[in-house]
Motif scaffolding. Structure first.
Motif, PDB file in Angstrom:
ATOM      1  N   SER A  26       0.149  26.380 -40.126  1.00 39.52           N
ATOM      2  CA  SER A  26       1.506  26.046 -40.561  1.00 39.52           C
ATOM      3  C   SER A  26       1.725  26.434 -42.022  1.00 39.52           C
ATOM      4  CB  SER A  26       1.769  24.545 -40.364  1.00 39.52           C
ATOM      5  OG  SER A  26       0.773  23.781 -41.023  1.00 39.52           O
ATOM      6  N   THR A  27       0.649  26.662 -42.750  1.00 45.54           N
ATOM      7  CA  THR A  27       0.753  27.040 -44.155  1.00 45.54           C
ATOM      8  C   THR A  27      -0.148  28.246 -44.436  1.00 45.54           C
ATOM      9  OG1 THR A  27      -0.985  25.454 -44.700  1.00 45.54           O
ATOM     10  CG2 THR A  27       1.283  24.703 -44.948  1.00 45.54           C
ATOM     11  N   THR A  28       0.142  28.919 -45.529  1.00 49.43           N
ATOM     12  CA  THR A  28      -0.657  30.077 -45.915  1.00 49.43           C
ATOM     13  C   THR A  28      -2.064  29.636 -46.291  1.00 49.43           C
ATOM     14  OG1 THR A  28       1.321  31.197 -46.731  1.00 49.43           O
ATOM     15  CG2 THR A  28      -0.807  32.035 -47.490  1.00 49.43           C
ATOM     16  N   LEU A  29      -3.021  30.364 -45.776  1.00 53.32           N
ATOM     17  CA  LEU A  29      -4.421  30.028 -46.027  1.00 53.32           C
ATOM     18  C   LEU A  29      -4.994  30.908 -47.122  1.00 53.32           C
ATOM     19  CD1 LEU A  29      -5.487  29.891 -42.274  1.00 53.32           C
ATOM     20  CD2 LEU A  29      -5.033  27.933 -43.758  1.00 53.32           C
ATOM     21  N   SER A  30      -5.968  30.379 -47.844  1.00 58.95           N
ATOM     22  CA  SER A  30      -6.679  31.213 -48.818  1.00 58.95           C
ATOM     23  C   SER A  30      -7.752  32.039 -48.104  1.00 58.95           C
ATOM     24  CB  SER A  30      -7.312  30.343 -49.895  1.00 58.95           C
ATOM     25  OG  SER A  30      -8.257  29.462 -49.312  1.00 58.95           O
ATOM     26  N   ASN A  31      -8.359  31.468 -47.097  1.00 61.64           N
ATOM     27  CA  ASN A  31      -9.384  32.166 -46.322  1.00 61.64           C
ATOM     28  C   ASN A  31      -9.577  31.433 -45.004  1.00 61.64           C
ATOM     29  OD1 ASN A  31     -10.544  30.175 -48.265  1.00 61.64           O
ATOM     30  ND2 ASN A  31     -12.432  30.541 -47.119  1.00 61.64           N
ATOM     31  N   ILE A  32     -10.241  32.090 -44.083  1.00 65.94           N
ATOM     32  CA  ILE A  32     -10.496  31.474 -42.782  1.00 65.94           C
ATOM     33  C   ILE A  32     -11.915  31.828 -42.358  1.00 65.94           C
ATOM     34  CG2 ILE A  32      -9.604  33.401 -41.394  1.00 65.94           C
ATOM     35  CD1 ILE A  32      -8.285  31.175 -39.599  1.00 65.94           C
ATOM     36  N   GLN A  33     -12.569  30.869 -41.721  1.00 63.58           N
ATOM     37  CA  GLN A  33     -13.918  31.086 -41.204  1.00 63.58           C
ATOM     38  C   GLN A  33     -13.901  30.893 -39.691  1.00 63.58           C
ATOM     39  OE1 GLN A  33     -16.325  28.234 -43.366  1.00 63.58           O
ATOM     40  NE2 GLN A  33     -16.224  29.398 -45.273  1.00 63.58           N
ATOM     41  N   TRP A  34     -14.848  31.542 -39.041  1.00 62.87           N
ATOM     42  CA  TRP A  34     -15.018  31.390 -37.597  1.00 62.87           C
ATOM     43  C   TRP A  34     -16.423  30.892 -37.311  1.00 62.87           C
ATOM     44  CZ3 TRP A  34     -11.460  31.947 -33.699  1.00 62.87           C
ATOM     45  CH2 TRP A  34     -10.223  32.510 -34.039  1.00 62.87           C
ATOM     46  N   TYR A  35     -16.501  29.964 -36.362  1.00 62.47           N
ATOM     47  CA  TYR A  35     -17.771  29.374 -35.956  1.00 62.47           C
ATOM     48  C   TYR A  35     -17.892  29.458 -34.436  1.00 62.47           C
ATOM     49  CZ  TYR A  35     -18.111  27.253 -40.602  1.00 62.47           C
ATOM     50  OH  TYR A  35     -18.190  27.046 -41.968  1.00 62.47           O
ATOM     51  N   LYS A  36     -19.152  29.505 -33.977  1.00 61.69           N
ATOM     52  CA  LYS A  36     -19.426  29.468 -32.543  1.00 61.69           C
ATOM     53  C   LYS A  36     -20.314  28.265 -32.250  1.00 61.69           C
ATOM     54  CE  LYS A  36     -21.650  31.921 -28.715  1.00 61.69           C
ATOM     55  NZ  LYS A  36     -22.417  33.119 -28.306  1.00 61.69           N
ATOM     56  N   GLN A  37     -19.967  27.537 -31.203  1.00 63.99           N
ATOM     57  CA  GLN A  37     -20.772  26.392 -30.786  1.00 63.99           C
ATOM     58  C   GLN A  37     -21.175  26.612 -29.338  1.00 63.99           C
ATOM     59  OE1 GLN A  37     -18.826  22.539 -31.099  1.00 63.99           O
ATOM     60  NE2 GLN A  37     -20.778  21.457 -31.214  1.00 63.99           N
ATOM     61  N   ARG A  38     -22.470  26.815 -29.124  1.00 62.27           N
ATOM     62  CA  ARG A  38     -22.970  26.947 -27.755  1.00 62.27           C
ATOM     63  C   ARG A  38     -22.946  25.587 -27.076  1.00 62.27           C
ATOM     64  NH1 ARG A  38     -25.557  31.865 -26.903  1.00 62.27           N
ATOM     65  NH2 ARG A  38     -26.100  33.007 -28.792  1.00 62.27           N
ATOM     66  N   PRO A  39     -22.878  25.556 -25.752  1.00 61.77           N
ATOM     67  CA  PRO A  39     -22.906  24.269 -25.043  1.00 61.77           C
ATOM     68  C   PRO A  39     -24.124  23.444 -25.444  1.00 61.77           C
ATOM     69  CG  PRO A  39     -22.340  26.038 -23.534  1.00 61.77           C
ATOM     70  CD  PRO A  39     -22.724  26.704 -24.819  1.00 61.77           C
ATOM     71  N   GLY A  40     -23.879  22.204 -25.858  1.00 59.67           N
ATOM     72  CA  GLY A  40     -24.969  21.335 -26.283  1.00 59.67           C
ATOM     73  C   GLY A  40     -25.484  21.621 -27.675  1.00 59.67           C
ATOM     74  N   GLY A  41     -24.880  22.586 -28.363  1.00 60.18           N
ATOM     75  CA  GLY A  41     -25.355  22.959 -29.688  1.00 60.18           C
ATOM     76  C   GLY A  41     -24.418  22.528 -30.795  1.00 60.18           C
ATOM     77  N   HIS A  42     -24.647  23.087 -31.963  1.00 57.29           N
ATOM     78  CA  HIS A  42     -23.826  22.756 -33.113  1.00 57.29           C
ATOM     79  C   HIS A  42     -23.107  24.016 -33.593  1.00 57.29           C
ATOM     80  CE1 HIS A  42     -27.781  24.044 -34.591  1.00 57.29           C
ATOM     81  NE2 HIS A  42     -27.132  24.563 -35.612  1.00 57.29           N
ATOM     82  N   PRO A  43     -22.013  23.862 -34.336  1.00 60.05           N
ATOM     83  CA  PRO A  43     -21.291  25.047 -34.811  1.00 60.05           C
ATOM     84  C   PRO A  43     -22.168  25.907 -35.718  1.00 60.05           C
ATOM     85  CG  PRO A  43     -19.936  23.076 -35.020  1.00 60.05           C
ATOM     86  CD  PRO A  43     -21.319  22.611 -34.686  1.00 60.05           C
ATOM     87  N   VAL A  44     -22.068  27.208 -35.517  1.00 57.24           N
ATOM     88  CA  VAL A  44     -22.796  28.175 -36.331  1.00 57.24           C
ATOM     89  C   VAL A  44     -21.795  29.161 -36.910  1.00 57.24           C
ATOM     90  CG1 VAL A  44     -24.521  30.025 -36.321  1.00 57.24           C
ATOM     91  CG2 VAL A  44     -24.906  27.953 -34.970  1.00 57.24           C
ATOM     92  N   PHE A  45     -21.895  29.380 -38.185  1.00 55.59           N
ATOM     93  CA  PHE A  45     -20.976  30.266 -38.888  1.00 55.59           C
ATOM     94  C   PHE A  45     -21.098  31.693 -38.372  1.00 55.59           C
ATOM     95  CE2 PHE A  45     -18.505  31.831 -42.371  1.00 55.59           C
ATOM     96  CZ  PHE A  45     -19.106  32.994 -42.812  1.00 55.59           C
ATOM     97  N   LEU A  46     -19.932  32.314 -38.132  1.00 55.32           N
ATOM     98  CA  LEU A  46     -19.922  33.710 -37.713  1.00 55.32           C
ATOM     99  C   LEU A  46     -19.487  34.630 -38.852  1.00 55.32           C
ATOM    100  CD1 LEU A  46     -18.246  33.474 -34.170  1.00 55.32           C
ATOM    101  CD2 LEU A  46     -20.675  33.809 -34.696  1.00 55.32           C
ATOM    102  N   ILE A  47     -18.314  34.318 -39.431  1.00 56.30           N
ATOM    103  CA  ILE A  47     -17.747  35.258 -40.395  1.00 56.30           C
ATOM    104  C   ILE A  47     -16.663  34.571 -41.214  1.00 56.30           C
ATOM    105  CG2 ILE A  47     -15.744  36.230 -39.190  1.00 56.30           C
ATOM    106  CD1 ILE A  47     -17.167  39.010 -39.752  1.00 56.30           C
TER     107      ILE A  47
END
Lengths: 111, 113
Positions: A26-47
């Motif tokens: 809804s607002t302009t972002l300074s930056n954005i990150q993407w994470y992947k969470q495998r089933p049963g796992g925890h979020p892991v940084f992608l980019i």
């Protein structure tokens, strides 16, 4: 407050098909990150994307940041079963180190 | 070479019985975060520490408290767990600044009986 909307919530694909998830702020972002969470796992940084219109690639994954820095997308080409998981975007307002997570898109890949 | 460690991985507690979850890190990061994640939902930030400065999210219930005795350790105390507090609790760390990614621990799955 700041909201980051992410769609779709779930996506079923056949192995080999492409997949895309979208984030909108809804607002302009300074930056954005993407994470992947495998089933049963925890979020892991992608980019991380910082610049307006930025495009980054990691093998079969392509990440884009919109010109207005209000939207972003993750595209996976020719999905594999190893791509299964939930993909989260996390947006940052200028000056803040606290991310606002999108709801996530759960990718289910059928062999 | 684990970087963010959470103990225990699974915790069962009774309704109303206090419980403490722990997190430690070997990254020497300034910032430590506690998130609550329920099934099919995004991680919800409860609070975070910037060094020793504690920052509570406005909608975090008073039932949740935290301690950070030193750079490496952070604890989440749930004073009187309710059934609605059953969730995965994720600890994360980062360097200060928005341009640094978060490193998540494996999480503690809390069950309230």
């Amino acid at each position: 407050g700041q909201q980051v909307m992410q769609i779709p919530q779930y996506q079923h694909v056949q192995e080999g098909e492409d997949f895309t998830t979208y984030c909108n702020s809804s607002t302009t972002l300074s930056n954005i990150q993407w994470y992947k969470q495998r089933p049963g796992g925890h979020p892991v940084f992608l980019i991380q994307l910082v610049k307006s219109g930025e495009v980054k690639k990691q093998k079969r994954l392509t990440f884009q940041f919109g010109e207005a820095k209000k939207n972003s997308s993750l595209h996976i080409t020719a999905t594999q079963t190893t791509d299964v998981g939930t993909y989260f975007c996390a947006g940052f307002l200028g000056g803040s180190y606290i991310p606002t997570f999108g709801r996530g898109t759960s990718l289910i890949v059928h062999p | 070479d684990a970087m963010v460690i959470q103990n225990p991985r699974y915790q069962v507690t009774q309704f109303g019985k206090p419980v403490t979850l722990s997190c430690s890190q070997t990254l020497n990061h300034n910032v430590m975060y506690w998130y609550q994640q329920k099934s099919s939902q995004a991680p919800k930030l409860l609070f975070h520490y910037y060094d020793k400065d504690f920052n509570n999210e406005a909608d975090t219930p008073d039932n949740f408290q935290s301690r950070r005795p030193n750079t490496s350790f952070c604890f989440l105390d749930i004073r009187s767990p309710g059934l609605g507090d059953a969730a995965m609790y994720l600890c994360a760390t980062s360097r200060e600044g928005a341009l640094y990614e978060q490193y998540f621990g494996p999480g503690t799955r809390l069950t309230v009986t």
